[in-house]
Design a protein around this motif. Sequence first.
Motif, PDB file in Angstrom:
ATOM      1  N   SER A  16       0.912  -1.227  -0.278  1.00 50.99           N
ATOM      2  CA  SER A  16       0.308  -0.196  -0.296  1.00 50.99           C
ATOM      3  C   SER A  16       0.769   1.490   0.062  1.00 50.99           C
ATOM      4  CB  SER A  16      -1.242  -0.417   1.233  1.00 50.99           C
ATOM      5  OG  SER A  16      -1.606  -1.155   0.842  1.00 50.99           O
ATOM      6  N   PHE A  17       2.094   0.968   0.832  1.00 49.68           N
ATOM      7  CA  PHE A  17       2.748   1.890   0.585  1.00 49.68           C
ATOM      8  C   PHE A  17       3.396   2.791  -0.576  1.00 49.68           C
ATOM      9  CE2 PHE A  17       7.337   3.768   0.938  1.00 49.68           C
ATOM     10  CZ  PHE A  17       7.048   5.323   1.742  1.00 49.68           C
ATOM     11  N   PHE A  18       3.486   1.721  -1.637  1.00 48.04           N
ATOM     12  CA  PHE A  18       4.377   1.908  -2.980  1.00 48.04           C
ATOM     13  C   PHE A  18       3.077   1.490  -3.879  1.00 48.04           C
ATOM     14  CE2 PHE A  18       8.241  -0.356  -0.739  1.00 48.04           C
ATOM     15  CZ  PHE A  18       9.367   0.597  -0.805  1.00 48.04           C
ATOM     16  N   TYR A 187      18.386  12.527   1.175  1.00 51.79           N
ATOM     17  CA  TYR A 187      19.962  12.042   0.675  1.00 51.79           C
ATOM     18  C   TYR A 187      19.978  12.644  -1.040  1.00 51.79           C
ATOM     19  CZ  TYR A 187      21.507  11.029   6.124  1.00 51.79           C
ATOM     20  OH  TYR A 187      22.199  11.646   6.181  1.00 51.79           O
ATOM     21  N   SER A 188      19.258  11.597  -1.101  1.00 49.47           N
ATOM     22  CA  SER A 188      18.966  11.961  -3.494  1.00 49.47           C
ATOM     23  C   SER A 188      17.301  11.456  -3.195  1.00 49.47           C
ATOM     24  CB  SER A 188      19.860  10.687  -3.661  1.00 49.47           C
ATOM     25  OG  SER A 188      19.580  10.392  -4.760  1.00 49.47           O
ATOM     26  N   LEU A 189      16.932  12.005  -4.352  1.00 49.98           N
ATOM     27  CA  LEU A 189      15.866  11.864  -5.254  1.00 49.98           C
ATOM     28  C   LEU A 189      15.638  10.431  -5.760  1.00 49.98           C
ATOM     29  CD1 LEU A 189      13.917  14.760  -5.163  1.00 49.98           C
ATOM     30  CD2 LEU A 189      13.155  13.591  -3.342  1.00 49.98           C
ATOM     31  N   LYS A 194      13.874   6.031  -9.200  1.00 45.62           N
ATOM     32  CA  LYS A 194      13.668   4.322  -9.717  1.00 45.62           C
ATOM     33  C   LYS A 194      12.577   3.776  -9.245  1.00 45.62           C
ATOM     34  CE  LYS A 194      19.508   4.196 -10.167  1.00 45.62           C
ATOM     35  NZ  LYS A 194      20.113   3.954  -8.882  1.00 45.62           N
ATOM     36  N   ILE A 195      12.345   3.546  -7.619  1.00 38.65           N
ATOM     37  CA  ILE A 195      10.609   3.358  -7.650  1.00 38.65           C
ATOM     38  C   ILE A 195       9.798   3.488  -8.027  1.00 38.65           C
ATOM     39  CG2 ILE A 195       9.734   2.447  -5.737  1.00 38.65           C
ATOM     40  CD1 ILE A 195      12.224   2.546  -3.701  1.00 38.65           C
ATOM     41  N   ASN A 196       9.317   4.668  -8.862  1.00 42.02           N
ATOM     42  CA  ASN A 196       8.795   4.728  -8.914  1.00 42.02           C
ATOM     43  C   ASN A 196       7.807   4.326 -10.405  1.00 42.02           C
ATOM     44  OD1 ASN A 196       6.650   6.962  -7.790  1.00 42.02           O
ATOM     45  ND2 ASN A 196       8.562   8.645  -8.359  1.00 42.02           N
TER      46      ASN A 196
END
Length: 237
Positions: A16-18, A187-189, A194-196
């Motif tokens: 659900s979080f993802f 620290y970095s987006l 990548k997950i998107n």
Amino acid sequence: MNDVGIVFALTAGVLSFFSPCVFPLLPAYITHLTGGKIEDSKLEVNQTKLYLRSIGFIIGFSIIFVALGASASLIGKLLLDYQDIIMQIAGLLIIILGLQMAGLLNFKFLMKEKRIHSERKIKNIFSSVVLGMAFASGWTPCVGLALSSILLLAGSSETLTQGIVLLSAYSLGMAIPFFIISIVISYSLKTMRKINKYLSKLAFINGMVMVMLGFLVLSGQMQKISAWLSAYSFFQL
């Protein structure tokens, strides 16, 4: 139902979080929580605020989810004489919600959403708890479908404690990746980008997990599996 149900609830919380409804909004939630800003492909935030207010946010949505689980279990307990019928209805509904989540069904009334926006400035951990509660009260399509499935499972559980445990597991499933990813993107987006790319696939997986859960509940296999696991644990003692 407890052992198997907890695994499903925890998995549903993580997925659900993802979901496309939650994950892409994470930077906005974090900046709102901490008063930070996005610069040079990373979130400029105070790390202490990030840790404390993320925990507050998690506590907030967990309170609402667990309260919903307790309510669903209480209603189910009041209808204990109809437990078998309730489980069959719950199983069928979970299958439908799972197919909708996976994109194999398209019932528009299930895609209606209610979001609660907070314009209030977050000043401390208590404000972040309130924001977390507002987030949990907002009914987005992705979280709503998964959460509804776990609530149906809680409603068909035998005790109030089981319902609370199920929704606690669901909350934990959302809390762990929320806290970890919140720190990572400060620290970095790049990780988030990548997950998107895989969000649609994760939504399909989430749907299939719910369909599997629905069939187990509908067929009565959930209780049998839990009984086998309980017996196995007993003989291991």
